[in-house]
Write a protein that holds these residues in place. Structure first.
Motif, PDB file in Angstrom:
ATOM      1  N   GLU A 211     -15.570 -35.546 -53.137  1.00  8.47           N
ATOM      2  CA  GLU A 211     -15.249 -35.920 -54.510  1.00  8.47           C
ATOM      3  C   GLU A 211     -16.494 -36.349 -55.287  1.00  8.47           C
ATOM      4  O   GLU A 211     -16.593 -36.129 -56.498  1.00  8.47           O
ATOM      5  CB  GLU A 211     -14.218 -37.053 -54.489  1.00  8.47           C
ATOM      6  N   GLU A 218     -19.589 -33.670 -63.133  1.00  9.04           N
ATOM      7  CA  GLU A 218     -18.920 -34.162 -64.341  1.00  9.04           C
ATOM      8  C   GLU A 218     -19.876 -35.041 -65.149  1.00  9.04           C
ATOM      9  O   GLU A 218     -19.922 -34.961 -66.391  1.00  9.04           O
ATOM     10  CB  GLU A 218     -17.667 -34.951 -63.961  1.00  9.04           C
ATOM     11  N   THR A 290     -12.808 -28.172 -61.769  1.00  9.88           N
ATOM     12  CA  THR A 290     -11.587 -28.989 -61.814  1.00  9.88           C
ATOM     13  C   THR A 290     -11.339 -29.461 -63.247  1.00  9.88           C
ATOM     14  O   THR A 290     -12.208 -29.315 -64.113  1.00  9.88           O
ATOM     15  CB  THR A 290     -11.702 -30.230 -60.906  1.00  9.88           C
ATOM     16  N   THR A 291     -10.162 -30.039 -63.470  1.00  8.82           N
ATOM     17  CA  THR A 291      -9.873 -30.641 -64.769  1.00  8.82           C
ATOM     18  C   THR A 291      -8.786 -31.696 -64.621  1.00  8.82           C
ATOM     19  O   THR A 291      -7.944 -31.619 -63.722  1.00  8.82           O
ATOM     20  CB  THR A 291      -9.404 -29.576 -65.783  1.00  8.82           C
ATOM     21  N   ASN A 292      -8.828 -32.683 -65.515  1.00  7.22           N
ATOM     22  CA  ASN A 292      -7.767 -33.689 -65.595  1.00  7.22           C
ATOM     23  C   ASN A 292      -6.811 -33.389 -66.751  1.00  7.22           C
ATOM     24  O   ASN A 292      -5.814 -34.088 -66.932  1.00  7.22           O
ATOM     25  CB  ASN A 292      -8.364 -35.086 -65.809  1.00  7.22           C
ATOM     26  N   GLU A 294      -4.054 -31.563 -69.266  1.00  5.39           N
ATOM     27  CA  GLU A 294      -2.826 -30.792 -69.193  1.00  5.39           C
ATOM     28  C   GLU A 294      -3.074 -29.458 -69.891  1.00  5.39           C
ATOM     29  O   GLU A 294      -3.435 -29.425 -71.072  1.00  5.39           O
ATOM     30  CB  GLU A 294      -1.676 -31.544 -69.878  1.00  5.39           C
TER      31      GLU A 294
END
Length: 397
Positions: A211, A218, A290-292, A294
């Protein structure tokens, strides 16, 4: 319709099954047979390598296999973990007595000299649970290799009886020829898998990373003071990034940002048809994978368009999988059009499967109330649009 196909394959009506698939409109070729938990591709593995089939049967099986793969049947669909089915291959050779002589009986089996002889059968089997059609073929090949190696080893040994020696001599060419047929089948099943992998680049495997690695990238993405290129989105909204990273990821952007054109001189790329949400998601996926956020289908389609235009297969692959999970009857025409127009195998298969389970889409298909490219995708055949203008042939003198 799928049940009828399974019945035809079980009944060895391979030619009829192939004709049915070619003439059908919408079929779910990824369905599992309720009784066995296997796909049609699973069920064709043993017939595809059966050396006892005649030429007509062998051609029928090969034609059905080719038709399934052309219509996007997926060789990577796994049988459920609860599946109890097994694939069994029976290999035969002439049976010998303890003294090494061939055994005969009153049946219509003949050796090369026209004499009635007995035949012995050896069975190789593998369990299907948790295995795809491709994995099952590989497992059978592994078992075949073990048996072939054993028979080959037996050939050079001293035997207690001549019969054992004769069995080894008989078995070895049988295993070897079966292994060659399995090799050809594995190559055939793996071909669409290789095409999917190549569409994602040579390093397309999904890997687990710590992670902290994602957090590091990021942090790099959010380090706006170090950004040196601007993506000008619709309505004039700007998103920034690192020019070197974009150039490494995309040969298109690399050419643009190093050229004498506006993009190169000002380090600014105009995206009048791209919303800021899509540009931001695109960068997030490019930097971190990746993404957080919606994600809805409209944003995903915009990201797909951008990644495809700039030739970034990793992001294209991620958006294919995302859109496959976002399919609805409302967005189906737009998503299926994008899949067809850009020739995206994973998304095309998802659209075909979705359409096969949707009465609404099937009705719209029958009424031809879908874009032309979607009709072609679901049908698999060219439709003639009589209202379309006839294009004249260009001539030279």
């Amino acid at each position: 319709m799928s049940c009828a196909l399974f019945d035809l394959v079980v009944g060895k009506e391979w030619a009829i099954a192939a004709s049915l698939i070619r003439s059908a409109t919408i079929l779910d070729l990824m369905a599992l047979q309720p009784e066995t938990g296997l796909t049609l591709l699973h069920m064709l593995i043993v017939p595809s390598v059966d050396g006892n089939l005649d030429d007509v049967e062998r051609q029928s099986v090969a034609k059905l296999m080719a038709t399934l793969l052309e219509r996007c049947a997926d060789p990577l669909i796994e049988a459920p973990r609860t599946c109890k089915s097994k694939l069994k291959m029976q290999l035969t050779h002439q049976e010998v007595s303890e003294s090494g002589h061939l055994l005969y009986h009153d049946v219509d089996d003949f050796d090369d000299y026209g004499t009635e002889c007995k035949w012995a059968t050896h069975t190789v089997s593998i369990e299907c649970r948790g295995r795809s059609a491709l994995a099952c073929a590989v497992a059978l090949r592994t078992e075949c290799h073990k048996s072939s190696s054993l028979a080959s080893t037996m050939e050079g040994q001293d035997f207690a009886t001549t019969a054992q020696h004769q069995t080894a001599n008989d078995l070895y060419p049988v295993w070897r020829s079966t292994a060659k047929r399995l090799d050809a089948l594995i190559a055939r099943l793996a071909d669409p898998v290789h095409r999917l992998a190549s569409s994602c680049g040579p390093d397309a495997q999904q890997l687990l990373v710590h992670e902290s690695v994602v957090f590091l990238w990021e942090k790099f993405l959010l380090s706006s003071p170090t950004h040196d290129v601007v993506l000008q989105c619709e309505d004039g909204i700007q998103v920034t990034a690192h020019a070197q990273l974009l150039s490494c990821a995309s040969p298109v952007l690399s050419a643009m940002l190093s050229s004498n054109m506006l993009e190169g001189s000002q380090q600014r790329v105009q995206l009048p048809d791209c919303p800021r949400a899509a540009a931001s998601l695109f960068l997030e996926l490019l930097y971190t994978g990746t993404t957080n956020a919606e994600v809805d289908s409209s944003v995903a389609l915009s990201v797909l368009t951008l990644a495809h235009r700039w030739q970034i297969p990793s992001v294209v692959s991620m958006m294919e999988r995302a859109l496959a999970g976002l399919l609805t009857e409302e967005n189906f025409p737009e998503v299926a059009s994008a899949a067809s127009h850009r020739d995206l195998p994973t998304l095309k298969r998802a659209c075909i499967t979705f359409a096969a389970g949707s009465p609404c889409i099937q009705r719209r298909f029958e009424e031809e109330d879908l874009p032309r490219e979607v009709l072609l995708l679901l049908d698999g055949r060219e439709r003639v649009n009589e209202s379309a203008p006839v294009k004249k042939m260009r001539r030279s003198f």
